[in-house]
Design an enzyme around this catalytic site. Sequence first.
Site, PDB file in Angstrom:
ATOM      1  N   GLU A 151       0.811  -1.219   0.000  1.00 37.89           N
ATOM      2  CA  GLU A 151       0.000   0.000   0.000  1.00 37.89           C
ATOM      3  C   GLU A 151       0.846   1.270   0.000  1.00 37.89           C
ATOM      4  OE1 GLU A 151      -0.584  -2.614   1.919  1.00 37.89           O
ATOM      5  OE2 GLU A 151      -2.687  -3.208   1.695  1.00 37.89           O
ATOM      6  N   PHE A 159     -11.030  -7.674  13.708  1.00 43.20           N
ATOM      7  CA  PHE A 159      -9.971  -8.104  12.807  1.00 43.20           C
ATOM      8  C   PHE A 159      -9.692  -7.009  11.769  1.00 43.20           C
ATOM      9  CE2 PHE A 159      -8.691 -10.305   8.812  1.00 43.20           C
ATOM     10  CZ  PHE A 159      -7.428 -10.675   9.231  1.00 43.20           C
ATOM     11  N   GLN A 160      -8.431  -6.687  11.580  1.00 46.80           N
ATOM     12  CA  GLN A 160      -7.986  -5.643  10.658  1.00 46.80           C
ATOM     13  C   GLN A 160      -8.655  -4.302  10.924  1.00 46.80           C
ATOM     14  OE1 GLN A 160      -8.013  -7.195   6.565  1.00 46.80           O
ATOM     15  NE2 GLN A 160      -5.920  -7.928   6.935  1.00 46.80           N
ATOM     16  N   LYS A 162     -17.629  -0.883   6.219  1.00 47.88           N
ATOM     17  CA  LYS A 162     -18.194  -1.838   5.275  1.00 47.88           C
ATOM     18  C   LYS A 162     -19.722  -1.709   5.164  1.00 47.88           C
ATOM     19  CE  LYS A 162     -17.604  -6.567   3.783  1.00 47.88           C
ATOM     20  NZ  LYS A 162     -16.637  -7.651   3.710  1.00 47.88           N
ATOM     21  N   MET A 201      24.333   9.366   2.424  1.00 42.34           N
ATOM     22  CA  MET A 201      24.199  10.681   3.055  1.00 42.34           C
ATOM     23  C   MET A 201      24.465  10.589   4.553  1.00 42.34           C
ATOM     24  SD  MET A 201      23.824  13.854   2.570  1.00 42.34           S
ATOM     25  CE  MET A 201      22.862  14.531   1.215  1.00 42.34           C
TER      26      MET A 201
END
Lengths: 158, 572
Positions: free
Chosen positions: B48, B110-111, B160, B468
């Site tokens: 993602e 969940f999630q 949802k 760097m």
Amino acid sequence: MKHIISAVVENQPGVLARVVGLISGRGYNIDSLNVAPTNDPTTSRITMVVPGDDRVLEQVTKQLNKLVDVIKVHDFTGEKFTDRELMLAKVMTTAKNRSAVIELASLFNARIVCVQSKSLTVQMVGTTDEVDNMLELLRSNGILELSRSGVIAVGRLD
Amino acid sequence: MRTGVECLMDGLQQAGVETVFGLPGGSVLDIFKDLYHAPFEFILVRHEQGATHMADGYARATGKVGCCLVTSGPGATNTVTGLATANMDSVPMVCISGQVPSNMIGNDAFQEADITGITRPVTKHNYLVRNVDDLPRIIAEAFYIAATGRPGPVLIDIPKDVQRASTNALTPQEIKIRGYNPNTAGHPRQIAKLAEALNRAEKPLLYVGAGVICSGAAAELTALARKARLPVTTTLLGLGSFPETDPLSLRMLGMHGSVTANYATQECDLLVSVGARFDDRVTGKLSEFAPHATIAHIDIDPSAISKSVAVDIPVVGDVRHVLTALLPLVEERPREAWLSKLGQWQEKYPFTYDQDPGKLMPQYVIDKIYELTRGDAIIATEVGQHQMWAAHFYKYTQPRTFISSGGLGTMGFGLPAAIGAQVGRRDKMVVDIAGDGSAQMNFQELVVAVEHQLPVKVVILNNSYLGMVRQWQEMFYKGEYSATVLGQADRPQNERVPGAAPHYLPDFVKMAEAHGALGLRAVKREEVVPSLEKAFAWNGPAVLECMVEREVNVYPMVPAGASLLEMIHSMA
């Protein structure tokens, strides 16, 4: 220097978190905070007392103004305004000190709003200084519980 | 009646979305069901974070709002770095995340993640949609907020059950948000004051940032600079807003800015920030920044004014509006003395590097990329030394051709951003200039480029260091290279790998090939040009690893917190 910042915001969940997060995320503590709907029920007024230097608070005010849910922000510092705080203090009392507490309350234009066998609850409205002053004098009696509303304010200019 | 998902699909279309970058999951299955038939392109990423940087690169390259779609929980938390990157650099983006059903929120479902809470400080605005009736309005508002004022990312979290619920609500014809009214037209009196200051100044300097690119004001800026003979220096993100091939260009200023730009800043009598925010990497020590100058600042964001540097002439407004109004008020001036002084510095202090033909210098590679693309490519970068060299040795002449994470400094940004840029600009050559550290951070997205036949070119300057950080360790931390050595040789004792570990991992050529791209390696200087030619001629994605001189530093350098005059030109 303490700043009294007043913000009119959308009366929606999460808005307070945004405002408070913006201030706490910069490491500033909020001395007091008050939130309630305005005369338009779709908006709320948040009044905060925030200590910090003028330049930083100017930046905070500008950042608050940038929040989409914030409609108007005003820093009362350096202006004419009326501010008040509400205090409820449950003071330990016995037959010995009860009348003294009642007398003190009347001197401060405070009211006794709850009487119990071992305590009196004193309600007082005043400026932060007045409330602090009153509390100082009550303290020797023993304060069982204290709740302060935090400062609320309105400007004096039309 | 429309479902929440139908409102979303219609809303995206009405907002003009052409491409969505994303990855599915349990909480967005209903959205993906309709997406299956959607009229816009969907690009399936591999992580993602990649989706956010692609949407970001797409937005930076095209000026349109980038759009990404992810699931709840880990899908959403993986977008945080991408949102923060876009937020710091004012990139318009809308990120849609699924959320667990409303009645499960707060139950450690969940999630589940409180993504509006998590992303509040790193987005311009975000929404948790509680009622499907609000969804059409919220989608329209999100795109409006993302693209207007000082642009930025907006997240919409849709539970949802809201996706499935039905509503009669329509997309509003007009968007009115009482707490959000960006002021685009600058105040005429302030503009007149600025014009007067410009007309009076003997040693003026335009200090130009990404605001010029955001507002599409490159042409106006160029017209102004040329009319009044105003020298121009840009920030890193301002590259491309003014042609660096023009003699009025002093190139970039700041920590790794050109000597001329930094000297000019310290000597000018009027410094006009045009859509730049006085970042600490630009100003160096604040109390000694531009000590002789009256400071003017044009910015659409009132909170950017006097944030770090006190501004004498603030102009709050859209840069293009302001410059358009300013142009006729500004008089032509020769400014010969000032420009000739700047010219002498430019001649004396160009960006340079070791020209020894036996060495493969990292800067040489960028020099050759510039030559071979004739300065006409879109250059994306990761973050580090290569990013600064890409700013020094490629001359940008067009807006939206330099795509880099400036504010947040996100390693792993370049490759997905390059892919997003290529999606938006299929007519352009897109090159991601990377270091070997950054290149490993989102390499998985190369698959997306191969699948979608997006011929991005990745040029990795491999010095087998986190270069760097190593440079800072060399200069300010006694040369103790703690955790910056990517190869096996020269590691400190506690980082040694027992046994016979391979000398360097990964093998970028094999890695490119495993992802279906062309993999090339240049070990000697003379191999660079043929390898670049091969990569550029290849009709698909190509990865070229250049084994560059290892301990090369970026110069000039202003140490953190020092004045711009305290430039280190080399480690003598």
